[in-house]
Design an enzyme around this catalytic site. Structure first.
Site, short mmCIF file in Angstrom:
data_model
loop_
_atom_site.label_atom_id
_atom_site.label_comp_id
_atom_site.label_asym_id
_atom_site.label_seq_id
_atom_site.Cartn_x
_atom_site.Cartn_y
_atom_site.Cartn_z
N LYS A 193 25.40 34.56 0.85
CA LYS A 193 25.32 33.13 1.08
C LYS A 193 25.02 32.49 -0.27
O LYS A 193 24.27 33.06 -1.06
CB LYS A 193 24.17 32.80 2.05
CG LYS A 193 24.40 33.28 3.46
CD LYS A 193 23.23 32.86 4.34
CE LYS A 193 23.23 33.62 5.65
NZ LYS A 193 21.97 33.53 6.37
N HIS A 202 10.77 37.54 4.25
CA HIS A 202 11.04 36.12 4.56
C HIS A 202 9.98 35.22 3.93
O HIS A 202 9.73 34.11 4.41
CB HIS A 202 11.02 35.86 6.08
CG HIS A 202 12.09 36.55 6.85
ND1 HIS A 202 11.85 37.19 8.05
CD2 HIS A 202 13.41 36.72 6.61
CE1 HIS A 202 12.97 37.71 8.52
NE2 HIS A 202 13.94 37.45 7.65
N ASN A 260 22.19 34.50 -2.21
CA ASN A 260 21.42 35.27 -1.23
C ASN A 260 22.33 36.38 -0.73
O ASN A 260 23.14 36.19 0.17
CB ASN A 260 21.00 34.31 -0.10
CG ASN A 260 20.25 35.01 1.03
OD1 ASN A 260 20.18 36.25 1.07
ND2 ASN A 260 19.71 34.25 1.95
N ARG A 274 17.93 35.60 -4.42
CA ARG A 274 16.96 36.11 -3.45
C ARG A 274 16.92 37.62 -3.61
O ARG A 274 17.96 38.29 -3.56
CB ARG A 274 17.40 35.78 -2.02
CG ARG A 274 16.46 36.38 -0.97
CD ARG A 274 17.02 36.25 0.44
NE ARG A 274 16.10 36.78 1.43
CZ ARG A 274 16.46 37.23 2.64
NH1 ARG A 274 17.73 37.22 3.00
NH2 ARG A 274 15.57 37.69 3.48
N ASN A 319 16.65 26.17 17.12
CA ASN A 319 17.65 25.74 18.12
C ASN A 319 17.37 26.13 19.56
O ASN A 319 17.88 25.47 20.47
CB ASN A 319 19.02 26.31 17.74
CG ASN A 319 19.52 25.75 16.42
OD1 ASN A 319 19.73 24.54 16.30
ND2 ASN A 319 19.67 26.61 15.43
N GLY A 342 15.22 34.31 12.99
CA GLY A 342 16.65 34.30 12.67
C GLY A 342 17.24 35.57 13.23
O GLY A 342 16.84 36.03 14.30
N GLY A 380 17.34 30.19 12.76
CA GLY A 380 18.35 29.94 13.80
C GLY A 380 17.83 29.83 15.22
O GLY A 380 18.09 28.86 15.92
N ASP A 394 23.13 37.32 19.84
CA ASP A 394 23.11 35.87 19.63
C ASP A 394 22.40 35.20 20.82
O ASP A 394 22.80 35.35 21.96
CB ASP A 394 24.54 35.35 19.49
CG ASP A 394 24.55 33.93 18.96
OD1 ASP A 394 23.80 33.09 19.50
OD2 ASP A 394 25.28 33.67 17.99
N MET A 395 21.33 34.47 20.50
CA MET A 395 20.51 33.87 21.56
C MET A 395 21.32 32.88 22.40
O MET A 395 21.04 32.70 23.59
CB MET A 395 19.29 33.19 20.91
CG MET A 395 18.21 32.78 21.87
SD MET A 395 17.64 34.09 23.01
CE MET A 395 16.46 35.00 22.01
N GLU A 416 15.64 28.17 2.69
CA GLU A 416 15.35 29.19 1.68
C GLU A 416 16.09 28.91 0.38
O GLU A 416 15.55 29.13 -0.70
CB GLU A 416 15.74 30.58 2.23
CG GLU A 416 14.82 31.04 3.35
CD GLU A 416 15.39 32.21 4.15
OE1 GLU A 416 16.28 31.97 4.99
OE2 GLU A 416 14.96 33.34 3.93
N ARG A 472 17.15 44.78 15.43
CA ARG A 472 16.02 45.67 15.08
C ARG A 472 14.97 45.66 16.18
O ARG A 472 14.69 44.61 16.76
CB ARG A 472 15.37 45.22 13.76
CG ARG A 472 16.30 45.29 12.58
CD ARG A 472 15.69 44.68 11.31
NE ARG A 472 16.68 43.82 10.66
CZ ARG A 472 16.39 42.91 9.73
NH1 ARG A 472 15.15 42.73 9.33
NH2 ARG A 472 17.34 42.16 9.22
N1 LIG Z 1 22.17 26.63 19.03
C1 LIG Z 1 21.54 27.80 19.07
N2 LIG Z 1 20.85 28.18 20.16
C2 LIG Z 1 20.22 29.36 20.22
N3 LIG Z 1 20.21 30.25 19.22
C3 LIG Z 1 20.88 29.94 18.11
C4 LIG Z 1 21.57 28.71 17.95
N4 LIG Z 1 22.13 28.68 16.73
C5 LIG Z 1 21.80 29.86 16.14
N5 LIG Z 1 21.05 30.61 16.96
C6 LIG Z 1 20.50 31.95 16.71
O1 LIG Z 1 20.18 32.06 15.33
C7 LIG Z 1 20.61 33.34 14.82
C8 LIG Z 1 20.90 33.24 13.34
O2 LIG Z 1 19.76 32.74 12.68
P1 LIG Z 1 19.73 32.56 11.09
O3 LIG Z 1 18.40 32.01 10.74
O4 LIG Z 1 20.92 31.81 10.66
O5 LIG Z 1 19.83 34.08 10.69
P2 LIG Z 1 20.04 34.85 9.34
O6 LIG Z 1 19.74 33.87 8.22
O7 LIG Z 1 19.05 35.96 9.43
O8 LIG Z 1 21.46 35.32 9.35
C9 LIG Z 1 21.84 33.65 15.69
O9 LIG Z 1 22.04 35.03 15.76
C10 LIG Z 1 21.47 33.07 17.03
O10 LIG Z 1 20.77 34.03 17.79
C1 LIG Z 2 14.19 40.65 5.18
C2 LIG Z 2 15.09 40.27 6.29
O1 LIG Z 2 14.90 40.64 7.42
O2 LIG Z 2 16.09 39.46 5.97
P1 LIG Z 2 17.23 38.92 6.94
O3 LIG Z 2 16.57 38.13 8.03
O4 LIG Z 2 18.05 38.04 6.02
O5 LIG Z 2 17.96 40.14 7.44
MG LIG Z 3 17.98 33.71 7.29
#
Ligand SMILES: Nc1ncnc2c1ncn2[C@@H]1O[C@H](COP(=O)(O)OP(=O)(O)O)[C@@H](O)[C@H]1O
Ligand SMILES: CC(=O)OP(=O)(O)O
Ligand SMILES: [Mg+2]
Length: 406
Positions: A19, A185, A12, A96, A339, A215, A335, A287-288, A389, A246
């Site tokens: 990843k 996605h 990915n 991916r 969570n 995410g 994410g 980051d949430m 995924e 974004r």
């Molecule tokens: N324990 C948690 N509590 C709240 N938010 C979280 C936690 N763990 C991860 N996140 C959120 O999830 C986001 C990442 O999501 P993820 O699905 O891994 O993203 P991506 O695959 O797009 O990189 C982080 O930026 C954060 O905001």
């Molecule tokens: C399409 C897309 O937004 O992918 P990612 O969440 O991995 O940035």
């Molecule tokens: Mg993701």
């Protein structure tokens, strides 16, 4: 493919990260997993977990110039565990690919022509497709004999009706430049909507689900009987929900306004909306976890960013409720969705009249399992369904190469 070849490597490739996971499809075992991040920077980092041997996570912190170098480093790490790309047990590599346009509706065996087609889609996916192509080229160079499969983020959304997929702009201009809503996605929306049906003890054909993939990138989808009928991302992954960096939906005239009155170039506005907006633009953090920590300390800017994020999310839940007419479940994933209990609680708050209720006790439980967080009496199930995924890409890749070699 020999009968003993049951392993699939999933790649990915993101704009600055790769990843990867190595899975054995005979039993679904995860043999290795890892991440290369900050590619192209001085502080690149590779983290590799050799799950098969139960060994410790290994880290390399050293500059990795580009995606080709990243993939070569990944191949070295796998080889160090006896899981190298030369292994006869490797059946295929699954990639991916973010943008597959309208033409790729299924996982596709990669040929030179397929690579050329993915390349032709770069103008509509400038951040994602180039990285995907480098990943494919490097992997093919390492194992030219091995089947490689592209699994497209857009594929699941190709079932959207024209009424949802078209923008209301001049048809000739739109068609000439392939301007329409593609959605992204899709692998996650497909997997999570299916798992949600499973959680309800039903077949995917029997249920209507709103999937909220939250995410770093975030998107919502309306899935009727296993088929996507609407999704929040559009021509590119910029439309829709508020994301980490974004903006999601804005009045398109914001762009003309900034170009005419703020002296910004199109590239600067592109970068503003894709990289300096969303949560990070609103409060300086994407980051949430950090945003929740700041809210707990009384930070008003973080609170406002959270409120804007949740307000948009709630609007899409309402919109997709109306699109579907009848909703069996709302599923939170990725994410933030998996969570962040406060996000789930706030997104559904006040929607009791729509049959949507979250049980605070259930919502507070931390678990990696798919689970319901709505009380038993609720008319609509609210669920947390972890996405996977990589597993879905591996499964689709393996199914395709098994069918081809059968
Ligand atoms: N324990 C948690 N509590 C709240 N938010 C979280 C936690 N763990 C991860 N996140 C959120 O999830 C986001 C990442 O999501 P993820 O699905 O891994 O993203 P991506 O695959 O797009 O990189 C982080 O930026 C954060 O905001
Ligand atoms: C399409 C897309 O937004 O992918 P990612 O969440 O991995 O940035
Ligand atoms: Mg993701």
């Amino acid at each position: 493919m020999t009968s003993t070849a049951t392993r699939v490597l999933v790649l990915n490739s993101g704009s600055s990260s790769v990843k990867y996971q190595l899975l054995d499809m005979a039993d679904g075992a995860r043999l290795a997993a890892g991440l290369v991040e900050r590619i192209g920077e001085e502080t690149s980092r590779l983290a590799h977990t050799p799950l098969a041997t139960g060994g410790d996570k290994r880290e390399r912190v050293a500059p990795i110039a580009d995606h080709a170098a990243a993939l070569n480093a990944v191949a070295e790490e796998l080889a160090a565990d006896g899981l190298g790309l030369d292994s006869p047990e490797l059946a295929a590599i699954g990639h991916r690919v973010v943008h597959g346009g309208s033409q790729f509706t299924e996982p596709t065996l990669i040929t030179d022509e397929v690579v050329a087609e993915i390349e032709r889609l770069i103008p509509v996916a400038p951040l994602h497709n180039p990285a995907n192509i480098t990943g494919i080229r490097t992997a093919r160079a390492l194992r030219p004999d091995l089947p490689q499969v592209a699994v497209f983020d857009t594929a699941f959304h190709t079932t959207m009706p024209e009424a949802a997929a078209r923008y209301a702009i001049d048809v000739e201009t739109a068609d000439a430049h392939r301007v329409r809503r593609y959605g992204f996605h899709g692998t996650s929306h497909a997997y999570v909507s299916r798992k949600t049906a499973e959680l309800l003890g039903k077949a995917p054909e029997e249920v209507n689900v709103i999937v909220l993939h939250l995410g770093n990138g975030a998107s919502a989808s309306a899935v009727r009987g296993g088929r996507c009928v609407d999704t929040s991302m559009g021509l590119t992954p910029l439309e829709g929900l508020v994301m980490g960096t974004r903006s999601g939906d804005v009045d398109p005239a914001v762009i003309f306004h900034l170009a005419r009155n703020a002296g910004m170039s199109v590239d600067e506005i592109d970068s503003l909306l894709n990289k300096k907006s969303g949560l990070i633009g609103l409060c300086g953090d994407n980051d949430m976890r950090e945003i929740r920590r700041r809210i707990d300390e009384g930070d008003e800017q973080a609170q406002l960013a959270f409120d804007i994020y949740v307000h948009r999310l709630k609007k899409y839940i309402g919109a997709y409720y109306a699109v579907l007419g009848k909703v069996d479940a709302v599923a939170f994933t990725a994410g933030v969705g998996e969570n962040a209990a406060p996000v789930r609680e706030a997104a559904v708050a006040g929607l009791e009249e729509l049959g949507l209720v979250v049980d605070a006790g259930l919502n507070g439980i931390r678990s990696g399992e798919a689970r319901l967080i709505s009380p038993e009496y609720a008319r609509v199930a609210v669920a947390v369904v972890p996405t996977d995924e990589e597993l879905e890409i591996a499964a689709q890749t393996y199914a395709l190469v098994s069918a081809v070699s059968a």
